[in-house]
Design a protein around this motif. Structure first.
Motif, short mmCIF file in Angstrom:
data_model
loop_
_atom_site.label_atom_id
_atom_site.label_comp_id
_atom_site.label_asym_id
_atom_site.label_seq_id
_atom_site.Cartn_x
_atom_site.Cartn_y
_atom_site.Cartn_z
N ARG A 20 0.85 -1.18 0.00
CA ARG A 20 0.00 0.00 0.00
C ARG A 20 0.88 1.23 0.00
NH1 ARG A 20 -5.24 -1.61 2.89
NH2 ARG A 20 -5.07 -3.87 2.84
N HIS A 21 0.40 2.23 -0.69
CA HIS A 21 1.11 3.50 -0.74
C HIS A 21 0.12 4.60 -0.42
CE1 HIS A 21 2.75 7.14 -2.70
NE2 HIS A 21 3.81 6.72 -2.07
N GLU A 22 0.56 5.57 0.37
CA GLU A 22 -0.33 6.65 0.79
C GLU A 22 0.41 7.97 0.74
OE1 GLU A 22 -1.89 7.61 5.14
OE2 GLU A 22 -2.81 5.80 4.33
N GLU A 23 -0.28 8.98 0.27
CA GLU A 23 0.26 10.35 0.28
C GLU A 23 -0.71 11.23 1.04
OE1 GLU A 23 0.95 11.57 -3.73
OE2 GLU A 23 2.49 10.05 -4.05
N ASN A 24 -0.17 12.05 1.91
CA ASN A 24 -0.99 12.95 2.72
C ASN A 24 -0.46 14.37 2.63
OD1 ASN A 24 -2.81 11.09 4.12
ND2 ASN A 24 -0.92 10.28 4.99
N ARG A 25 -1.38 15.31 2.61
CA ARG A 25 -1.04 16.73 2.72
C ARG A 25 -1.86 17.30 3.85
NH1 ARG A 25 -1.47 20.04 -2.53
NH2 ARG A 25 -0.92 21.56 -0.98
N SER A 45 4.66 10.83 2.54
CA SER A 45 4.45 9.74 1.60
C SER A 45 5.04 8.49 2.23
CB SER A 45 5.17 10.06 0.29
OG SER A 45 5.10 8.97 -0.58
N GLY A 46 4.33 7.39 2.10
CA GLY A 46 4.86 6.16 2.67
C GLY A 46 3.97 4.98 2.35
N GLY A 47 4.38 3.83 2.82
CA GLY A 47 3.59 2.64 2.58
C GLY A 47 4.12 1.47 3.36
N HIS A 48 3.52 0.33 3.10
CA HIS A 48 3.99 -0.88 3.75
C HIS A 48 3.67 -2.09 2.88
CE1 HIS A 48 -0.21 -1.25 5.19
NE2 HIS A 48 0.06 -2.53 5.27
N GLY A 49 4.41 -3.14 3.16
CA GLY A 49 4.18 -4.41 2.50
C GLY A 49 3.80 -5.44 3.55
N ARG A 50 2.92 -6.33 3.18
CA ARG A 50 2.47 -7.39 4.08
C ARG A 50 2.52 -8.70 3.31
NH1 ARG A 50 -3.57 -6.85 6.28
NH2 ARG A 50 -3.83 -6.56 4.06
N ALA A 51 3.04 -9.73 3.93
CA ALA A 51 3.18 -11.01 3.23
C ALA A 51 2.86 -12.18 4.14
CB ALA A 51 4.61 -11.17 2.70
N TYR A 52 2.24 -13.19 3.54
CA TYR A 52 2.03 -14.49 4.17
C TYR A 52 2.74 -15.49 3.27
CZ TYR A 52 -1.75 -12.55 7.04
OH TYR A 52 -2.48 -11.82 7.92
N ALA A 53 3.66 -16.24 3.83
CA ALA A 53 4.40 -17.21 3.02
C ALA A 53 4.79 -18.40 3.88
CB ALA A 53 5.65 -16.57 2.42
N GLU A 54 4.52 -19.59 3.39
CA GLU A 54 4.91 -20.84 4.04
C GLU A 54 4.56 -20.85 5.53
OE1 GLU A 54 8.94 -21.87 3.04
OE2 GLU A 54 8.59 -21.43 0.92
N GLY A 55 3.35 -20.38 5.85
CA GLY A 55 2.86 -20.45 7.22
C GLY A 55 3.22 -19.29 8.11
N VAL A 62 7.82 1.50 4.64
CA VAL A 62 8.74 2.21 3.76
C VAL A 62 8.28 3.66 3.61
CG1 VAL A 62 7.50 1.50 1.67
CG2 VAL A 62 9.90 2.10 1.51
N SER A 63 9.20 4.58 3.50
CA SER A 63 8.83 5.97 3.28
C SER A 63 9.15 6.44 1.87
CB SER A 63 9.52 6.89 4.30
OG SER A 63 10.91 6.72 4.25
N ASN A 64 9.96 5.68 1.14
CA ASN A 64 10.32 6.03 -0.23
C ASN A 64 9.60 5.09 -1.19
OD1 ASN A 64 11.55 6.33 -2.71
ND2 ASN A 64 13.63 6.45 -1.90
N PRO A 65 8.70 5.62 -2.04
CA PRO A 65 7.95 4.74 -2.94
C PRO A 65 8.83 3.93 -3.89
CG PRO A 65 7.31 7.05 -3.26
CD PRO A 65 8.34 7.01 -2.19
#
Length: 122
Positions: A20-25, A45-55, A62-65
């Protein structure tokens, strides 16, 4: 940005990954009584990654897209490692893929209010 996000997910070997990426003013107007003390504007500006893998599951912020792809990869690797240490692996229920933009729309555009109207709220 959608293509950038789609490319960041391409080729990741996981049960589920999202980014997900989000920009706010923000504009800040500060009054002390009737006296204007501060006017400031800020953009983030920032975002995050979320993962499910092998249980396992992991998240990474992250702050840099430009780093979204490496962040999603890092979350995937961390999820795989977490899953290898779990006595009972996480298992996701099946669900169709959802993709889209979900903008937040204000009921009233505060930029259209006069300063006098804003002062009435103080």
């Amino acid at each position: 940005m959608k293509d950038h996000l789609r490319n960041a997910l391409a080729g990741l070997d996981a049960d589920y990954v999202d980014i997900r990426h989000e920009e706010n003013r923000k504009t800040r107007i500060l009054f002390r009584g009737k006296k204007l003390e501060t006017v400031a504007e800020n953009a983030t500006s920032g975002g995050h990654g979320r993962a499910y893998a092998e249980g396992g599951k992991a998240v990474a912020s992250v702050s840099n897209p430009d780093l979204l792809a490496s962040t999603a990869r890092a979350a995937t690797v961390a999820a795989r490692l977490a899953g290898s240490r779990r006595a009972k692996p996480l298992q996701l229920a099946p669900h169709p893929t959802t993709s889209g933009a979900f903008p937040v729309r204000a009921r009233r555009d505060v930029r259209q209010l006069s300063l006098a109207e804003k002062l009435e709220l103080v």
